[in-house]
Design a protein around this motif. Structure first.
Motif, PDB file in Angstrom:
ATOM      1  N   PRO A  10     -13.892 -14.219  49.571  1.00 39.55           N
ATOM      2  CA  PRO A  10     -13.678 -12.812  49.196  1.00 39.55           C
ATOM      3  C   PRO A  10     -14.316 -11.863  50.214  1.00 39.55           C
ATOM      4  N   LEU A  11     -13.607 -10.788  50.527  1.00 40.42           N
ATOM      5  CA  LEU A  11     -14.091  -9.805  51.487  1.00 40.42           C
ATOM      6  C   LEU A  11     -14.708  -8.586  50.826  1.00 40.42           C
ATOM      7  N   TRP A  12     -14.584  -8.460  49.497  1.00 43.21           N
ATOM      8  CA  TRP A  12     -15.079  -7.268  48.836  1.00 43.21           C
ATOM      9  C   TRP A  12     -16.585  -7.080  48.986  1.00 43.21           C
ATOM     10  N   PRO A  13     -17.427  -8.136  49.011  1.00 44.83           N
ATOM     11  CA  PRO A  13     -18.863  -7.863  49.208  1.00 44.83           C
ATOM     12  C   PRO A  13     -19.150  -7.214  50.574  1.00 44.83           C
ATOM     13  N   LEU A  14     -18.413  -7.631  51.601  1.00 44.55           N
ATOM     14  CA  LEU A  14     -18.590  -7.038  52.919  1.00 44.55           C
ATOM     15  C   LEU A  14     -18.154  -5.576  52.921  1.00 44.55           C
ATOM     16  N   LEU A  15     -17.054  -5.275  52.250  1.00 47.79           N
ATOM     17  CA  LEU A  15     -16.580  -3.897  52.174  1.00 47.79           C
ATOM     18  C   LEU A  15     -17.539  -3.013  51.375  1.00 47.79           C
ATOM     19  N   VAL A  16     -18.089  -3.537  50.286  1.00 43.95           N
ATOM     20  CA  VAL A  16     -19.065  -2.769  49.498  1.00 43.95           C
ATOM     21  C   VAL A  16     -20.312  -2.508  50.326  1.00 43.95           C
ATOM     22  N   TYR A  17     -20.771  -3.512  51.040  1.00 35.29           N
ATOM     23  CA  TYR A  17     -21.947  -3.348  51.898  1.00 35.29           C
ATOM     24  C   TYR A  17     -21.693  -2.298  52.978  1.00 35.29           C
ATOM     25  N   GLY A  18     -20.526  -2.350  53.613  1.00 37.93           N
ATOM     26  CA  GLY A  18     -20.178  -1.364  54.634  1.00 37.93           C
ATOM     27  C   GLY A  18     -20.114   0.040  54.064  1.00 37.93           C
ATOM     28  N   ALA A  19     -19.551   0.186  52.867  1.00 38.16           N
ATOM     29  CA  ALA A  19     -19.480   1.502  52.234  1.00 38.16           C
ATOM     30  C   ALA A  19     -20.875   2.029  51.915  1.00 38.16           C
ATOM     31  N   ILE A  20     -21.753   1.172  51.449  1.00 42.63           N
ATOM     32  CA  ILE A  20     -23.129   1.587  51.149  1.00 42.63           C
ATOM     33  C   ILE A  20     -23.839   2.032  52.430  1.00 42.63           C
ATOM     34  N   VAL A  21     -23.684   1.280  53.500  1.00 42.22           N
ATOM     35  CA  VAL A  21     -24.321   1.630  54.771  1.00 42.22           C
ATOM     36  C   VAL A  21     -23.793   2.957  55.289  1.00 42.22           C
ATOM     37  N   LEU A  22     -22.475   3.139  55.298  1.00 38.54           N
ATOM     38  CA  LEU A  22     -21.900   4.390  55.795  1.00 38.54           C
ATOM     39  C   LEU A  22     -22.306   5.584  54.937  1.00 38.54           C
ATOM     40  N   SER A  23     -22.352   5.411  53.626  1.00 39.09           N
ATOM     41  CA  SER A  23     -22.768   6.520  52.767  1.00 39.09           C
ATOM     42  C   SER A  23     -24.245   6.841  52.959  1.00 39.09           C
ATOM     43  N   LEU A  24     -25.070   5.830  53.181  1.00 36.43           N
ATOM     44  CA  LEU A  24     -26.486   6.062  53.438  1.00 36.43           C
ATOM     45  C   LEU A  24     -26.687   6.796  54.761  1.00 36.43           C
ATOM     46  N   VAL A  25     -25.975   6.408  55.803  1.00 32.52           N
ATOM     47  CA  VAL A  25     -26.059   7.092  57.095  1.00 32.52           C
ATOM     48  C   VAL A  25     -25.602   8.535  56.951  1.00 32.52           C
ATOM     49  N   GLY A  26     -24.490   8.754  56.244  1.00 26.92           N
ATOM     50  CA  GLY A  26     -24.006  10.116  56.030  1.00 26.92           C
ATOM     51  C   GLY A  26     -25.012  10.963  55.257  1.00 26.92           C
ATOM     52  N   ALA A  27     -25.627  10.378  54.226  1.00 28.94           N
ATOM     53  CA  ALA A  27     -26.618  11.115  53.429  1.00 28.94           C
ATOM     54  C   ALA A  27     -27.833  11.486  54.278  1.00 28.94           C
ATOM     55  N   ILE A  28     -28.317  10.568  55.090  1.00 33.29           N
ATOM     56  CA  ILE A  28     -29.480  10.849  55.933  1.00 33.29           C
ATOM     57  C   ILE A  28     -29.167  11.941  56.942  1.00 33.29           C
ATOM     58  N   LEU A  29     -28.003  11.862  57.591  1.00 32.36           N
ATOM     59  CA  LEU A  29     -27.616  12.903  58.555  1.00 32.36           C
ATOM     60  C   LEU A  29     -27.415  14.246  57.867  1.00 32.36           C
ATOM     61  N   GLY A  30     -26.796  14.253  56.711  1.00 34.18           N
ATOM     62  CA  GLY A  30     -26.573  15.496  55.979  1.00 34.18           C
ATOM     63  C   GLY A  30     -27.873  16.143  55.533  1.00 34.18           C
ATOM     64  N   ILE A  31     -28.783  15.352  54.992  1.00 30.93           N
ATOM     65  CA  ILE A  31     -30.069  15.895  54.543  1.00 30.93           C
ATOM     66  C   ILE A  31     -30.874  16.433  55.725  1.00 30.93           C
ATOM     67  N   SER A  32     -30.864  15.735  56.838  1.00 26.93           N
ATOM     68  CA  SER A  32     -31.598  16.236  57.999  1.00 26.93           C
ATOM     69  C   SER A  32     -30.972  17.501  58.554  1.00 26.93           C
TER      70      SER A  32
END
Length: 142
Positions: A10-32
């Motif tokens: 199954p590829l869904w765990p990799l996709l969920v992990y990628g989505a979490i990483v991208l959202s975390l990066v976006g949140a950090i950049l947005g907050i800064s």
């Protein structure tokens, strides 16, 4: 495990992990961006600014001794890695490994003696020249 089982991973765990990483990066950049300072000082427009107005030129000439020290550091750092690797696998390598490290260490000693004779390790003023100048100063004037 055959080829059909490998394709059913199954590829869904990799996709969920990628989505979490991208959202975390976006949140950090947005907050800064929202909370960050926006100063307009003179040093802010200069390259490599750190909040300090730079003085002078960034073009500094380094002595060739600086580069010699850097190269010697790299050479002997790599030597340490090889010798530690040999020491860890000493029992598995046997006498062939011992002979290889012995040849390696002899070559390093030869290189070190060569660098010493060529003056690559002389960083300060020559002691013989300083002693000769001191003796000239001590001679009484006739």
């Amino acid at each position: 495990m055959d080829a059909s089982e490998v394709n059913n991973v199954p590829l869904w765990p990799l996709l969920v992990y990628g989505a979490i990483v991208l959202s975390l990066v976006g949140a950090i950049l947005g907050i800064s961006y929202v909370l960050g300072q926006r100063g307009k000082g003179r040093a802010m427009t200069e390259p490599y600014e750190g909040g300090i107005v730079s003085e002078g030129s960034a073009r500094i000439r380094f002595s060739s001794q600086f580069y010699m020290v850097a190269m010697l550091f790299v050479i002997f750092d790599v030597e340490t890695v090889f010798i530690l690797s040999w020491a860890i696998a000493f029992r598995e390598l046997g006498w062939y490994g011992y002979a290889g490290v012995a040849v390696f260490m002899v070559m390093l000693v030869v290189v070190l003696v060569y660098e010493w004779r060529m003056g690559a390790l002389d960083f300060g003023p020559d002691g013989k020249k300083i002693l000769a100048a001191y003796k000239r100063m001590q001679k009484p004037a006739v």
